[in-house]
Motif scaffolding. Sequence first.
Motif, PDB file in Angstrom:
ATOM      1  N   LEU A  37       5.353   7.055  10.861  1.00  0.00           N
ATOM      2  CA  LEU A  37       4.076   6.049  11.407  1.00  0.00           C
ATOM      3  C   LEU A  37       3.480   5.572  10.503  1.00  0.00           C
ATOM      4  O   LEU A  37       3.289   4.379  10.283  1.00  0.00           O
ATOM      5  N   GLU A  38       2.774   6.088   9.439  1.00  0.00           N
ATOM      6  CA  GLU A  38       2.060   5.531   8.252  1.00  0.00           C
ATOM      7  C   GLU A  38       2.346   6.271   7.180  1.00  0.00           C
ATOM      8  O   GLU A  38       2.681   7.586   6.846  1.00  0.00           O
ATOM      9  N   PRO A  39       2.429   5.477   5.758  1.00  0.00           N
ATOM     10  CA  PRO A  39       2.447   4.050   5.582  1.00  0.00           C
ATOM     11  C   PRO A  39       3.627   3.339   6.310  1.00  0.00           C
ATOM     12  O   PRO A  39       4.309   3.797   6.251  1.00  0.00           O
ATOM     13  N   GLN A  40       3.359   2.177   6.730  1.00  0.00           N
ATOM     14  CA  GLN A  40       4.301   1.242   7.303  1.00  0.00           C
ATOM     15  C   GLN A  40       5.282   0.928   6.236  1.00  0.00           C
ATOM     16  O   GLN A  40       5.059   0.693   5.009  1.00  0.00           O
ATOM     17  N   ASN A  41       6.362   0.785   6.861  1.00  0.00           N
ATOM     18  CA  ASN A  41       7.524   0.244   5.983  1.00  0.00           C
ATOM     19  C   ASN A  41       7.380  -0.701   5.298  1.00  0.00           C
ATOM     20  O   ASN A  41       6.770  -1.899   5.655  1.00  0.00           O
ATOM     21  N   GLY A  42       7.366  -1.027   3.995  1.00  0.00           N
ATOM     22  CA  GLY A  42       7.140  -2.165   3.064  1.00  0.00           C
ATOM     23  C   GLY A  42       5.734  -2.209   2.508  1.00  0.00           C
ATOM     24  O   GLY A  42       5.334  -3.390   2.000  1.00  0.00           O
ATOM     25  N   ALA A  43       4.736  -1.271   2.947  1.00  0.00           N
ATOM     26  CA  ALA A  43       3.381  -1.681   2.662  1.00  0.00           C
ATOM     27  C   ALA A  43       3.198  -1.659   1.034  1.00  0.00           C
ATOM     28  O   ALA A  43       4.091  -1.104   0.318  1.00  0.00           O
ATOM     29  N   ILE A  44       2.291  -2.394   0.668  1.00  0.00           N
ATOM     30  CA  ILE A  44       1.984  -2.401  -0.771  1.00  0.00           C
ATOM     31  C   ILE A  44       0.347  -2.334  -1.010  1.00  0.00           C
ATOM     32  O   ILE A  44      -0.342  -2.409  -0.003  1.00  0.00           O
ATOM     33  N   ASN A  45      -0.097  -2.307  -2.091  1.00  0.00           N
ATOM     34  CA  ASN A  45      -1.351  -1.766  -2.746  1.00  0.00           C
ATOM     35  C   ASN A  45      -1.974  -0.885  -1.976  1.00  0.00           C
ATOM     36  O   ASN A  45      -2.980  -0.697  -1.769  1.00  0.00           O
ATOM     37  N   ASN A 121       9.677   2.664   2.967  1.00  0.00           N
ATOM     38  CA  ASN A 121       9.281   2.499   1.333  1.00  0.00           C
ATOM     39  C   ASN A 121       7.885   1.872   1.229  1.00  0.00           C
ATOM     40  O   ASN A 121       7.298   1.287   2.130  1.00  0.00           O
ATOM     41  N   PHE A 122       7.254   2.149   0.282  1.00  0.00           N
ATOM     42  CA  PHE A 122       5.978   1.504  -0.035  1.00  0.00           C
ATOM     43  C   PHE A 122       5.555   1.348  -1.561  1.00  0.00           C
ATOM     44  O   PHE A 122       6.298   1.990  -2.414  1.00  0.00           O
ATOM     45  N   THR A 123       4.591   0.684  -1.849  1.00  0.00           N
ATOM     46  CA  THR A 123       4.252   0.251  -3.345  1.00  0.00           C
ATOM     47  C   THR A 123       2.773   0.706  -3.480  1.00  0.00           C
ATOM     48  O   THR A 123       1.974   0.286  -2.664  1.00  0.00           O
ATOM     49  N   THR A 124       2.339   1.314  -4.597  1.00  0.00           N
ATOM     50  CA  THR A 124       1.048   1.716  -4.967  1.00  0.00           C
ATOM     51  C   THR A 124       0.311   0.589  -5.642  1.00  0.00           C
ATOM     52  O   THR A 124       0.875  -0.350  -6.225  1.00  0.00           O
TER      53      THR A 124
END
Length: 730
Positions: A37-45, A121-124
């Motif tokens: 559910l979260e974080p969404q796929n490809g989420a950034i920041n 995936n996600f980016t911090t």
Amino acid sequence: MQFRGAKSFYLFAIFLLILISTQGCINKPKEISPTLLEPQNGAINLPFNNLSFKFKALPGQKYDLIIRDYSSGKEVYTTTATAVNEEVTIIIPRGFLEPERKYKWYVRISGDDSKASSLWNFTTEKNSPPTISSLSPDGTTGHPFGALALTWKASDPNDDELTFTVTVYEEGKDTPVFTQNVSTDACTVKSLKQQMRYTWKVTAKDKWGGTVESPLASFQTKQNEPPENIQLKNPLENSTDVKFNNLMLSWQGFDKDYEDLRYTLYLFKTGTPKGQPLLSNSTVTDYMVTDLVPSTDYTLIIEAIDTYGEKLEKQFTFRTKVNTLPQKPVLIEPKDNYRVNLAKINSLKFKWTTSTDPDEDVVSYRFVISDGNTNRTMYPYNNNEMEFNQLASFFKIGQRYTWYVEALDKHGGSSKSETFSFETYKNNPPTAPTNPYPANNATNLPNRIPRFSWNATDEDGDQLKYDLYIGKSESDLKLVAADLEVNTYSTTMLFDFGTTYYWKVIVKDGYNDPVEGPIWKFTITNEDRPPTNPLLISPANTQTNINFNNIQLRWKASSDNETPKENLVYYVYCGRADEMTLFATVTGQTTDELTYTLSGLKPVTTYYWRVEVKDSFGNYAYSDTWSFTTKQNTAPNWPSNPNPEDGGSITGTGNLTLSWNASDPDGDNLTYEVRVSTSTSLLQSVEPIISSNNNVTITINEKGTYYWYVTLKDPHGGVTEGPVWRFEVK
């Protein structure tokens, strides 16, 4: 029901196979792959501290959350959780993820990658530096220079843990007079100069290199003032009944500048010159004195001096207590009315209990021995025993003597023991042995006789020794045992069935000719029978709620005509009804009831047990089979008595041993998980230190406040999480 023809039978077989297959599907447990559910796929920041992850799950199922570096695939965080609701939320503690880094994550049914979610995936976000404000003191004057608290406020947009470097300068100079690294928003600077203006700053740093330096703050120290007061803590001023040995003098100095004071002490009898100091120019605030005089007035002068030589002197008085007599000695040996055989011994040792003194004085002794006309006295004597050698030169044969001991202290106090007496005499031969076992002319005895015994006495109280002879005829007795020091002889020898044996004992006292006893005889039975069945006692058959540790199995001993009790061998079996195993072999027992203790069983389990017995000839007998059911497991008790104590403090960094008290209601062996952190919010995410002992050693590298707690686990899944304790490292 009837079936006509091959076709009908074929259709019935197919129907039966479908029914069996359907039933298997119905009984198969339901397992559903999780949905992210979260974080969404490809989420950034996204925040890299305390990031929340959510997924859909089946309540009651265990799941693994796995996070990997996107580029290398290296696993950076894994945790397991049991779903309570259909939606599961897991927060990743700070310190695991890094800023400006791409990660991939998924969730699986615990341990099974074949039942996993999709891979997202996600980016911090980028790291941001911390901020510092509100330095105090700043722009103010009149501050103490001995010790001054510096404080500030700090925050971090990313919620990173911060470290601080505090630097203090004399105004106008580039070289710092004080530098310290801390992990809290305060520190104390010591040993500054009076009436001096200082500047100071704080540098804050996060673990990713984000750094900020505060503007310079300033303050000015005050002019030195002399020490303000000296307080005597022990003994209190004008105290009476003060101990005169091992007296711990303790005091406290007070200084408005918070300087570390130095002290000089004088202690003397009131009305006499003060003489040389007990202590000179020292920073300690306690000092042990001893060997004072009882019932005497003393004057104590304490002089405090600060860094700039300003002094304060205070005078105190107290009176020592009245001297108390030492404890009365208790005579130990020789016993009262002891008879001393001067032909047998050449030395005599006198012993008494060590006396203690309520005032902690060193105790000595006065030893007095008398023949009724003349006293022989020895003192001071520092040991609690005295030995006389060459007794014939000191004591007469046939004379009664008395003796006592006095305990003495150095102040004239004394306590006298009771008076004992002893008498000297000549030696006499022992009596002939009597009262034999086996009894003379005994018949139908088993072929294994565990012991032979007899009685013999000596008028002089000599230590007797015995020689034992046994044979098949009176004229052919053979030496079986020599110089026995007790009037019994244990043996495992087997005698021939239907045979008569003869035996005798010779008694020796070491001074007279040996005394030979009469010849006795006994006859062995010609029959052999198995032992009786063991009778189970406890736990009672089908008893429930039994502790699964330290279970005492009890049964009545068997008897056997030919085999002595101590030679019977018992085999204890325990386990499931169809799989009992040998737990123990018990032998060498002579009691009417026997026991064996079981430990390490499982909770809430039914066990069956029985006892088998075997005699010396290989004959067996069996008990009934009983059962018992163990109780439910109870979680460990809460840990207590932490060391360091909760809220306490220690001085200095380095190795530190944390310890606690722990127990388990069921007597289980426990394991411990210890978590330590400088922040309560990080405690549960800290890698635990695992130990089987109730202590662990950690390394403290920085000063500050530390938080810790202990999780107790028993072998049966019982878990108790203790309270959070804290201590401060100064």
